[in-house]
Design a protein around this motif. Structure first.
Motif, PDB file in Angstrom:
ATOM      1  N   PRO A  90       0.742  -1.175   0.042  1.00  0.00           N
ATOM      2  CA  PRO A  90       0.087  -0.140   0.049  1.00  0.00           C
ATOM      3  C   PRO A  90       0.773   1.142   0.021  1.00  0.00           C
ATOM      4  CG  PRO A  90      -0.567  -1.420   1.812  1.00  0.00           C
ATOM      5  CD  PRO A  90       0.633  -2.047   1.177  1.00  0.00           C
ATOM      6  N   VAL A  91       2.102   1.400   0.763  1.00  0.00           N
ATOM      7  CA  VAL A  91       2.568   2.417   0.800  1.00  0.00           C
ATOM      8  C   VAL A  91       3.453   2.723  -0.347  1.00  0.00           C
ATOM      9  CG1 VAL A  91       4.869   3.496   1.790  1.00  0.00           C
ATOM     10  CG2 VAL A  91       3.256   2.286   3.221  1.00  0.00           C
ATOM     11  N   GLY A  92       4.044   1.636  -1.073  1.00  0.00           N
ATOM     12  CA  GLY A  92       4.830   1.890  -2.153  1.00  0.00           C
ATOM     13  C   GLY A  92       3.913   2.280  -3.534  1.00  0.00           C
ATOM     14  N   LEU A 112      12.652  14.130  -4.124  1.00  0.00           N
ATOM     15  CA  LEU A 112      11.912  12.916  -3.998  1.00  0.00           C
ATOM     16  C   LEU A 112      12.457  11.745  -4.867  1.00  0.00           C
ATOM     17  CD1 LEU A 112       8.399  13.839  -2.881  1.00  0.00           C
ATOM     18  CD2 LEU A 112      10.250  13.119  -1.450  1.00  0.00           C
ATOM     19  N   GLU A 113      12.218  12.214  -6.224  1.00  0.00           N
ATOM     20  CA  GLU A 113      12.670  11.152  -7.252  1.00  0.00           C
ATOM     21  C   GLU A 113      14.122  10.701  -7.242  1.00  0.00           C
ATOM     22  OE1 GLU A 113      11.812  11.987 -11.605  1.00  0.00           O
ATOM     23  OE2 GLU A 113       9.833  12.887 -10.559  1.00  0.00           O
ATOM     24  N   THR A 114      14.911  11.456  -6.999  1.00  0.00           N
ATOM     25  CA  THR A 114      16.329  11.194  -7.069  1.00  0.00           C
ATOM     26  C   THR A 114      16.908  10.190  -5.702  1.00  0.00           C
ATOM     27  OG1 THR A 114      16.907  13.416  -7.607  1.00  0.00           O
ATOM     28  CG2 THR A 114      18.734  12.208  -6.865  1.00  0.00           C
ATOM     29  N   ASN A 115      16.045  10.790  -4.478  1.00  0.00           N
ATOM     30  CA  ASN A 115      16.233   9.885  -3.390  1.00  0.00           C
ATOM     31  C   ASN A 115      15.720   8.609  -3.619  1.00  0.00           C
ATOM     32  OD1 ASN A 115      17.491  11.236  -1.003  1.00  0.00           O
ATOM     33  ND2 ASN A 115      16.361  13.116  -1.935  1.00  0.00           N
ATOM     34  N   ILE A 116      14.576   8.293  -4.185  1.00  0.00           N
ATOM     35  CA  ILE A 116      13.836   7.127  -4.159  1.00  0.00           C
ATOM     36  C   ILE A 116      14.637   6.308  -5.158  1.00  0.00           C
ATOM     37  CG2 ILE A 116      12.098   5.756  -4.857  1.00  0.00           C
ATOM     38  CD1 ILE A 116      10.276   8.229  -3.915  1.00  0.00           C
ATOM     39  N   SER A 117      15.243   6.846  -6.181  1.00  0.00           N
ATOM     40  CA  SER A 117      16.107   6.086  -6.940  1.00  0.00           C
ATOM     41  C   SER A 117      17.375   5.409  -6.492  1.00  0.00           C
ATOM     42  CB  SER A 117      16.594   6.706  -8.447  1.00  0.00           C
ATOM     43  OG  SER A 117      15.251   7.449  -8.967  1.00  0.00           O
ATOM     44  N   ASN A 118      18.143   6.542  -5.447  1.00  0.00           N
ATOM     45  CA  ASN A 118      19.309   6.354  -4.994  1.00  0.00           C
ATOM     46  C   ASN A 118      18.897   5.152  -3.727  1.00  0.00           C
ATOM     47  OD1 ASN A 118      20.919   7.918  -6.124  1.00  0.00           O
ATOM     48  ND2 ASN A 118      20.701   9.554  -4.797  1.00  0.00           N
ATOM     49  N   LEU A 119      17.924   5.197  -3.124  1.00  0.00           N
ATOM     50  CA  LEU A 119      17.695   4.264  -2.182  1.00  0.00           C
ATOM     51  C   LEU A 119      17.688   2.808  -2.491  1.00  0.00           C
ATOM     52  CD1 LEU A 119      14.915   5.743   0.175  1.00  0.00           C
ATOM     53  CD2 LEU A 119      17.028   5.145   0.944  1.00  0.00           C
ATOM     54  N   ALA A 120      17.275   2.712  -3.812  1.00  0.00           N
ATOM     55  CA  ALA A 120      16.718   1.407  -4.546  1.00  0.00           C
ATOM     56  C   ALA A 120      18.206   0.819  -4.524  1.00  0.00           C
ATOM     57  CB  ALA A 120      16.327   1.542  -5.844  1.00  0.00           C
ATOM     58  N   GLY A 121      19.470   1.630  -4.652  1.00  0.00           N
ATOM     59  CA  GLY A 121      20.620   1.014  -4.866  1.00  0.00           C
ATOM     60  C   GLY A 121      21.678   0.784  -3.494  1.00  0.00           C
ATOM     61  N   VAL A 122      20.845   1.344  -2.480  1.00  0.00           N
ATOM     62  CA  VAL A 122      21.406   0.981  -1.063  1.00  0.00           C
ATOM     63  C   VAL A 122      21.797  -0.114  -0.937  1.00  0.00           C
ATOM     64  CG1 VAL A 122      21.280   1.518   1.235  1.00  0.00           C
ATOM     65  CG2 VAL A 122      20.702   3.047  -0.349  1.00  0.00           C
ATOM     66  N   PRO A 123      22.893  -0.821  -0.393  1.00  0.00           N
ATOM     67  CA  PRO A 123      23.409  -2.354   0.133  1.00  0.00           C
ATOM     68  C   PRO A 123      22.060  -2.600   1.378  1.00  0.00           C
ATOM     69  CG  PRO A 123      25.176  -1.109   0.007  1.00  0.00           C
ATOM     70  CD  PRO A 123      24.033   0.220   0.014  1.00  0.00           C
ATOM     71  N   SER A 124      21.730  -3.893   1.124  1.00  0.00           N
ATOM     72  CA  SER A 124      20.808  -4.402   1.944  1.00  0.00           C
ATOM     73  C   SER A 124      21.250  -4.261   3.431  1.00  0.00           C
ATOM     74  CB  SER A 124      20.275  -5.687   1.498  1.00  0.00           C
ATOM     75  OG  SER A 124      21.341  -6.526   1.588  1.00  0.00           O
ATOM     76  N   ILE A 125      22.460  -4.504   3.693  1.00  0.00           N
ATOM     77  CA  ILE A 125      23.137  -4.547   5.189  1.00  0.00           C
ATOM     78  C   ILE A 125      22.719  -3.193   5.680  1.00  0.00           C
ATOM     79  CG2 ILE A 125      25.481  -3.486   4.413  1.00  0.00           C
ATOM     80  CD1 ILE A 125      24.908  -6.530   6.678  1.00  0.00           C
ATOM     81  N   VAL A 126      22.784  -2.309   5.071  1.00  0.00           N
ATOM     82  CA  VAL A 126      22.490  -0.629   5.523  1.00  0.00           C
ATOM     83  C   VAL A 126      21.120  -0.608   6.128  1.00  0.00           C
ATOM     84  CG1 VAL A 126      22.261   1.690   5.011  1.00  0.00           C
ATOM     85  CG2 VAL A 126      24.108   0.473   3.994  1.00  0.00           C
ATOM     86  N   TYR A 127      20.067  -1.284   5.273  1.00  0.00           N
ATOM     87  CA  TYR A 127      18.857  -1.362   5.891  1.00  0.00           C
ATOM     88  C   TYR A 127      18.677  -2.229   7.446  1.00  0.00           C
ATOM     89  CZ  TYR A 127      17.218   0.709   1.727  1.00  0.00           C
ATOM     90  OH  TYR A 127      16.614   1.457   0.453  1.00  0.00           O
ATOM     91  N   LEU A 154      11.012  -2.027   4.233  1.00  0.00           N
ATOM     92  CA  LEU A 154      11.527  -0.744   3.880  1.00  0.00           C
ATOM     93  C   LEU A 154      12.586  -0.966   2.644  1.00  0.00           C
ATOM     94  CD1 LEU A 154      13.116   1.261   7.105  1.00  0.00           C
ATOM     95  CD2 LEU A 154      11.230   1.674   5.460  1.00  0.00           C
ATOM     96  N   LEU A 155      13.362  -2.035   2.772  1.00  0.00           N
ATOM     97  CA  LEU A 155      14.262  -2.562   1.824  1.00  0.00           C
ATOM     98  C   LEU A 155      13.641  -2.502   0.222  1.00  0.00           C
ATOM     99  CD1 LEU A 155      17.180  -3.987   1.128  1.00  0.00           C
ATOM    100  CD2 LEU A 155      15.859  -6.153   1.321  1.00  0.00           C
ATOM    101  N   VAL A 156      12.459  -3.179   0.159  1.00  0.00           N
ATOM    102  CA  VAL A 156      11.877  -3.257  -1.075  1.00  0.00           C
ATOM    103  C   VAL A 156      11.168  -2.139  -1.485  1.00  0.00           C
ATOM    104  CG1 VAL A 156      11.933  -5.769  -0.610  1.00  0.00           C
ATOM    105  CG2 VAL A 156       9.959  -4.626  -0.428  1.00  0.00           C
ATOM    106  N   LEU A 157      10.760  -1.075  -0.723  1.00  0.00           N
ATOM    107  CA  LEU A 157       9.890  -0.336  -0.699  1.00  0.00           C
ATOM    108  C   LEU A 157      10.495   0.799  -2.244  1.00  0.00           C
ATOM    109  CD1 LEU A 157       7.151   1.076   0.267  1.00  0.00           C
ATOM    110  CD2 LEU A 157       8.422   2.503   1.913  1.00  0.00           C
ATOM    111  N   PRO A 158      11.547   1.071  -2.465  1.00  0.00           N
ATOM    112  CA  PRO A 158      12.099   1.818  -3.405  1.00  0.00           C
ATOM    113  C   PRO A 158      11.696   1.031  -4.540  1.00  0.00           C
ATOM    114  CG  PRO A 158      13.814   1.877  -1.912  1.00  0.00           C
ATOM    115  CD  PRO A 158      12.782   0.817  -1.199  1.00  0.00           C
ATOM    116  N   VAL A 159      12.058  -0.132  -4.607  1.00  0.00           N
ATOM    117  CA  VAL A 159      11.948  -0.985  -5.761  1.00  0.00           C
ATOM    118  C   VAL A 159      10.292  -1.106  -6.366  1.00  0.00           C
ATOM    119  CG1 VAL A 159      12.112  -3.280  -7.021  1.00  0.00           C
ATOM    120  CG2 VAL A 159      13.833  -2.505  -5.273  1.00  0.00           C
ATOM    121  N   ALA A 164       6.004   0.687  -9.707  1.00  0.00           N
ATOM    122  CA  ALA A 164       4.689   1.154  -9.901  1.00  0.00           C
ATOM    123  C   ALA A 164       4.684   2.207 -10.598  1.00  0.00           C
ATOM    124  CB  ALA A 164       4.230   1.150  -8.621  1.00  0.00           C
ATOM    125  N   ARG A 165       5.645   3.264 -10.527  1.00  0.00           N
ATOM    126  CA  ARG A 165       5.624   4.447 -11.148  1.00  0.00           C
ATOM    127  C   ARG A 165       5.641   4.163 -12.815  1.00  0.00           C
ATOM    128  NH1 ARG A 165       9.489   9.240  -9.360  1.00  0.00           N
ATOM    129  NH2 ARG A 165       8.389   9.898 -11.318  1.00  0.00           N
TER     130      ARG A 165
END
Lengths: 293, 328
Positions: A90-92, A112-127, A154-159, A164-165
């Protein structure tokens, strides 16, 4: 200027030879990837197939190889996926609707866009570290399956947001204007016209990100998934383990038998992931044909 | 849109699938070395006490103590005695602990089976190889007469009690070690590395060596002041002749948690069944009389450490532990 025909023939032969070489090289590259994949799967199936039976799926882990099973891990993973789906979907999807349908082009939406795209590339250990600090410690969820599920969400939210966009953007603008022309409000247009058309793409993104969450190990280790547990969660606050954690645990045991058991666990995980991807493809095809029909 | 409506239903279904789970739970974390023993105890305890859920994880002895000090776990597995700083931090959170030795482990130094010139190593030679700032890069620098081939080093990562103990025993200071070696928290990777590299030298827990005897070769160690090299075995570790690379393993029980009936009965079960569980997990059990003393220590709720917060303590034999137990 007259070119010697022998020279031009030589040049043609050479470029043909280069063409052929390049073609062969690309083909070898393609098949190398596939060959390695099959080699890996073949090795896993060879090592792990004999360990697969009903007892393996319905027993708790054990130090006796013949009694050890995946029950706790399977149920833990089911709980995790349920929590991820409940929070991330729902959130995504709503975030994607906001960004595509409501958000105006400008600094804020760029930000917002730049941040969401960057979040998708953050290593999972950081989450995992984030989940440990926020859910486990600050919000006092402890090493519960809820904390693990929220971390994976949180980890899959950016994806989910990004896919969805893309699906929403692919809906032809004509559908929206036609809907407005008939007097529909923005909410009605979004809910009854845009979302149904975008659904195949949205669902594909959701299922692919759920499969990613399914295979994650590192963040779960940080937020305290148990390595040995002989019970399944009965509430979101219970302790849990997950398929990749159980496989990791078996693979790191000194006895070789447990490494074969890890291979059996990998087969189960692969089958589950394969099924999830198959469902994604099936849904996409079904909705696409319905939309066309 | 039907599918969209089904999504919440699917989620509810997923939630509903859990069986009515156990009502009480015990949380254990800490050393990956002790983990197999505690997991074995948890498994057998669960067979007779289905109402109690025991969850065992591992994050290294030090990592586990960080959670234990915060009261996040009930029992911490430890492959070295608790350090003073850990005792202090636990005290800040009002946490007292009961220290219970449960088994013995030997660290094994291993090389590739193709290595035919190495017959034994002295602790001085090990120190020269591993100490911080060491420039030893080839076998000929270790002992004259050995070939001029490069040494590749493998060992436990800095979060593990195995690393703490090895550095304490060889360098004389816990944590002192050259940084340029292949470090892993998973001892199997050390085995894989050494088995695949003719010039490799590595150290790891005895249990991991025992199950991979055909892949690697163990190096006998001549301790400082001893006159002959000794290879690790059940006998040499139990009697303390394998010096200085044998060590006691512990569980630390939160004194408040010990008052909970399920924790109390789990710890009793653990100690009573240790003579079976410990060798099954690849370690060396204490003598039966020692387990009696350990059980008595738990029953009397004796808190604090007999090691005075020194962390990894070298050359502790079972006799030493017995003597310290009896003195209390």
């Amino acid at each position: 200027m007259q070119v010697d025909p022998r020279v031009s023939a030589r040049i043609a032969r050479r470029s043909q030879a280069i063409d052929g070489l390049f073609r062969t090289f690309c083909a070898v590259c393609t098949w190398t990837g596939i060959a390695i994949l099959f080699l890996l799967i073949g090795k896993i199936v060879y090592e792990g197939f004999s360990g697969l039976d009903m007892g393996f799926l319905t027993s708790f882990p054990s130090r006796h190889v013949e009694r050890a099973g995946l029950k706790a891990a399977i149920m833990g993973s089911v709980w995790l996926m349920g929590i991820v789906a409940l929070f991330a979907v729902p959130v995504g999807v709503c975030a994607a609707i906001y960004l595509e349908e409501y958000g105006k082009a400008g600094r804020v939406s760029n930000f917002l866009e730049t941040n969401i795209s960057n979040l998708a590339g953050v290593p999972s250990i950081v989450y995992g570290i984030l989940g440990l600090a926020i859910f486990v410690r600050t919000m006092h969820m402890g090493n519960s399956v809820l904390a693990g599920g929220l971390t994976l969400a949180l980890l899959v939210l950016p994806v989910i947001i990004v896919s969805a966009r893309e699906a929403i953007r692919a809906v032809p603008p004509g559908h929206r204007t036609a809907s407005y022309a008939l007097g529909a409000s923005k909410w009605q247009t979004t809910w009854k016209v845009v979302l149904p058309s975008a659904l195949p793409g949205v669902l594909t993104g959701v299922i692919l990100s759920l499969s990613r969450a399914m295979g994650e190990t590192a963040p779960l280790i940080l937020v305290g998934a148990a390595s040995y547990i002989a019970s399944t969660p009965a509430s979101p606050m219970d302790r849990y383990t997950a398929l990749p954690i159980q496989i990791y645990d078996w693979a790191s045991r000194p006895q070789a038998d447990f490494r074969d058991l890890a291979a059996s666990g990998i087969i189960v995980l692969l089958v589950v992931l394969f099924l999830m991807n198959a469902v994604a493809i099936f849904l996409r095809q079904r909705f696409l044909s319905r939309l066309k029909g | 849109m039907k599918i969209l409506r089904l999504l919440p239903l699917a989620a509810i279904l997923a939630f509903g699938c859990g069986e009515s789970g156990p009502t009480t739970s015990i949380r254990i974390d800490g050393s990956s070395t002790v983990y197999p023993i505690s997991a074995a105890a948890a498994e057998d305890f669960g067979l007779v006490n289905p109402g109690v859920s025991v969850a065992v994880s591992y994050s290294g002895t030090g990592g586990g103590f960080k959670k234990f000090e915060n009261g996040e776990t009930d029992i911490n597995n430890a492959s070295r005695p608790i350090k003073q700083i850990e005792i202090d931090r636990a005290a800040e959170h009002g946490i007292e602990f009961i220290e219970l030795p449960v088994a013995f482990d030997g660290l094994s130094v291993i090389v590739n089976p193709k290595n035919d010139f190495i017959d034994y190593l002295t602790t001085e030679e090990l120190k020269a190889i591993w100490e911080p700032g060491s420039t030893v890069g080839s076998w000929s620098q270790v002992r004259s007469g050995w070939p001029d081939e490069g040494i590749e080093l493998y060992g436990a990562g800095t979060d593990s009690g195995t690393f703490d103990y090895f550095t304490e025993a060889i360098m004389g200071e816990s944590g002192a070690c050259r940084p340029d070696y292949t470090a892993s928290e998973d001892d199997n990777l050390t085995i894989t590395g050494v088995a695949g590299d003719t010039n490799a030298l590595g150290f790891l827990g005895f249990a991991y060596y025992v199950t991979s005897k055909d892949l690697v070769k163990v190096v006998p160690i001549e301790g400082e002041g001893r006159d002959e090299p000794v290879a690790p075995s059940s006998e040499t570790i139990m009697t303390g002749t394998y010096f200085p690379l044998s060590r006691p393993l512990f569980i630390y029980v939160d004194a408040d948690a010990a008052e909970r009936p399920e924790v109390d009965s789990f710890v009793r079960f653990y100690i009573e069944n240790a003579p079976v569980l410990v060798p099954e997990s690849g370690y060396i059990q204490l003598p039966a009389s020692a387990y009696d003393l350990v059980l008595k220590r738990f029953e009397n709720r004796v808190t604090g450490s007999v090691f005075g917060g020194g962390g990894a303590t070298v050359g502790v034999s079972i006799e030493d532990i017995l003597a310290r137990e009896a003195a209390e």
